[in-house]
Design an enzyme around this catalytic site. Structure first.
Site, PDB file in Angstrom:
ATOM      1  N   GLY A 172      44.587 -34.237  68.999  1.00  0.00           N
ATOM      2  CA  GLY A 172      44.689 -35.393  68.107  1.00  0.00           C
ATOM      3  C   GLY A 172      43.329 -36.013  67.836  1.00  0.00           C
ATOM      4  O   GLY A 172      42.984 -36.315  66.690  1.00  0.00           O
ATOM      5  N   TYR A 189      44.864 -44.706  68.562  1.00  0.00           N
ATOM      6  CA  TYR A 189      44.033 -45.126  67.435  1.00  0.00           C
ATOM      7  C   TYR A 189      43.086 -46.261  67.826  1.00  0.00           C
ATOM      8  O   TYR A 189      41.930 -46.281  67.422  1.00  0.00           O
ATOM      9  CB  TYR A 189      44.901 -45.535  66.248  1.00  0.00           C
ATOM     10  CG  TYR A 189      45.682 -44.395  65.648  1.00  0.00           C
ATOM     11  CD1 TYR A 189      45.102 -43.147  65.428  1.00  0.00           C
ATOM     12  CD2 TYR A 189      47.018 -44.554  65.304  1.00  0.00           C
ATOM     13  CE1 TYR A 189      45.818 -42.102  64.879  1.00  0.00           C
ATOM     14  CE2 TYR A 189      47.750 -43.509  64.740  1.00  0.00           C
ATOM     15  CZ  TYR A 189      47.139 -42.290  64.537  1.00  0.00           C
ATOM     16  OH  TYR A 189      47.857 -41.249  63.993  1.00  0.00           O
TER      17      TYR A 189
END
Length: 160
Positions: free
Chosen positions: A99, A133
């Site tokens: 990711g 994030y």
């Protein structure tokens, strides 16, 4: 140790991309909302009028994730932005950096293309994604609320 590589998706990846989309939809508890088919994925990402593009993340040659994005535009910056529509890594490959590798790859692409922004949306309940994030330095934009017209509501409004 992971052997991660990221490559541009190709027409032959349409079935793989659809599988990843379906897996993501199951995770987001929205599997019944996926109407995409292999043919529509192929046309929308690789056809003559395609405006979105995809990348495949592989670990030792095995596909473990994907990202789909497109360019948007900021009138305030008078520059394109890069919008990340989907980023997904298979559950068994999570924690290996796939990711992060995809996100960094897209951030570099945004910088190389002169984009003024790199943006995406995340579901409010998706704590693992939010933490991921935020660890990358991204911050939520709480002053904006996303609105959407879709399906019958879109058709009805367009016809009124």
């Amino acid at each position: 140790m992971s052997d991660l590589t990221i490559r541009s998706a190709e027409r032959a990846d349409a079935a793989l991309i659809l599988r990843f989309v379906q897996e993501l939809a199951v995770y987001e508890e929205a599997a019944d909302e996926v109407v995409a088919t292999e043919a529509t994925v192929e046309e929308s990402l690789f056809g003559d009028a395609a405006s979105a593009f995809a990348f495949i993340c592989e670990d030792a040659g095995e596909p473990v994730g994907f990202a789909v994005c497109f360019y948007n535009y900021s009138t305030w910056l008078a520059r394109n932005g890069l919008y990340l529509e989907d980023l997904y890594v298979t559950p068994d490959a999570r924690g290996r950096g796939a990711g992060k590798a995809l996100l960094k790859y897209l951030a570099r692409l945004a910088v190389e293309q002169g984009c003024g922004r790199f943006e995406w949306s995340v579901l409010n309940w998706n704590t693992p994604a939010i933490e991921f994030y935020e660890a990358a330095g991204a911050r939520p934009q709480s002053e904006w609320t996303t609105y959407r017209l879709t399906g019958d509501a879109l058709v009805a409004f367009a016809g009124s």
